[in-house]
Design an enzyme around this catalytic site. Structure first.
Site, PDB file in Angstrom:
ATOM      1  N   LYS A 110       0.832  -1.211   0.000  1.00 33.07           N
ATOM      2  CA  LYS A 110       0.000   0.000   0.000  1.00 33.07           C
ATOM      3  C   LYS A 110       0.862   1.255   0.000  1.00 33.07           C
ATOM      4  O   LYS A 110       0.627   2.190  -0.784  1.00 33.07           O
ATOM      5  CB  LYS A 110      -0.931  -0.001   1.209  1.00 33.07           C
ATOM      6  CG  LYS A 110      -1.885   1.194   1.232  1.00 33.07           C
ATOM      7  CD  LYS A 110      -2.816   1.147   2.434  1.00 33.07           C
ATOM      8  CE  LYS A 110      -2.098   1.544   3.690  1.00 33.07           C
ATOM      9  NZ  LYS A 110      -2.991   1.674   4.860  1.00 33.07           N
ATOM     10  N   ASP A 123      -6.687   1.145   1.081  1.00 30.02           N
ATOM     11  CA  ASP A 123      -6.781   1.261   2.531  1.00 30.02           C
ATOM     12  C   ASP A 123      -8.174   0.823   2.958  1.00 30.02           C
ATOM     13  O   ASP A 123      -8.954   0.308   2.147  1.00 30.02           O
ATOM     14  CB  ASP A 123      -6.455   2.685   2.993  1.00 30.02           C
ATOM     15  CG  ASP A 123      -7.526   3.699   2.590  1.00 30.02           C
ATOM     16  OD1 ASP A 123      -8.447   3.348   1.812  1.00 30.02           O
ATOM     17  OD2 ASP A 123      -7.450   4.841   3.065  1.00 30.02           O
TER      18      ASP A 123
END
Length: 230
Positions: A129, A147
């Site tokens: 991420k 997320d």
């Protein structure tokens, strides 16, 4: 990541309509983390894990003034980094990772932030991420960082149903029209943060509600509805 009820995938024409709407409303979406260069962006994203962007910004303003480069961060030392980020959750481990990744950038990349996911993920404290955020924001690569907000929106709306963040990411990369890919991650995160909220999505003011699979839609709150009637 918390389980989110999956909706049926949307047809391509609805996906196009959703992103065309996002693009019309916010042509140049921006992340909310503050940074001054690729290095401070990387550090800010590492620090943002399990923390709010506002909290990270408050902690890093002075830190980034003192240490805007890997060399300056190493000179500050792990204890010095800790002193500036004590208000952020898991600050000791994060300070250690920031110190170590700064050392590694100097030793292996000439003090520069690399522009590949593989090299970024090899840095301490950097996962997929975080790498995707840096590649997207600084290097303008069409990556999607999933997320909790984006995971929720992908599943609720039907844009990208998936059981894991990676599944949602891969689904979006296949589904989102190429012309929208660069900004897709910001549009979806901001939408999840401010409109499609976890506990009670604000469907009554959602710009993409007509295409979204989420049911039942949240109605206008009674207090505001009564105010409109009056």
């Amino acid at each position: 990541m918390a389980a989110v009820k999956k909706a049926r995938p949307l047809p391509p024409e609805d996906v196009e309509s959703i992103f065309a709407t996002f693009a019309r409303i916010d042509p140049e979406p921006r992340g909310e983390l503050e940074y001054v260069n690729a290095f401070t962006l990387l550090v800010a994203v590492v620090l943002s894990a399990q923390a709010t962007d506002a909290g990270v910004n408050k902690a890093t303003r002075k830190l980034f003034q003192l240490a805007p480069t890997p060399a300056a961060m190493v000179a500050l030392g792990q204890d010095g980094i800790e002193a500036h980020i004590r208000t952020i959750g898991l600050y000791r481990n994060k300070a250690k990772n920031v110190f170590l990744l700064s050392q590694k950038l100097i030793a292996e990349h000439g003090g520069e932030v690399p522009d590949t996911r593989e090299a970024l993920e090899a840095l301490p404290g950097v996962g997929r991420k975080t790498a995707n955020v840096v590649l997207n924001i600084h290097f303008k690569q069409p990556t999607i960082a999933v997320d909790t907000h984006l995971f929720r929106v992908g599943n609720r709306t039907g844009l990208a149903p998936g059981k894991t963040p990676l599944a949602v990411e891969q689904a979006l990369l296949k589904t989102v029209p190429e012309k929208y890919l660069l900004h897709a991650h910001h549009w979806l995160i901001l939408h999840g943060r401010y409109v499609c909220k976890a506990r009670k999505p604000e469907c009554w003011r959602c710009a993409i509600a007509q295409w979204c699979r989420y049911e039942p839609k949240t109605p206008l709150p009674d207090v505001q509805a009564k105010a409109i009637v009056r």
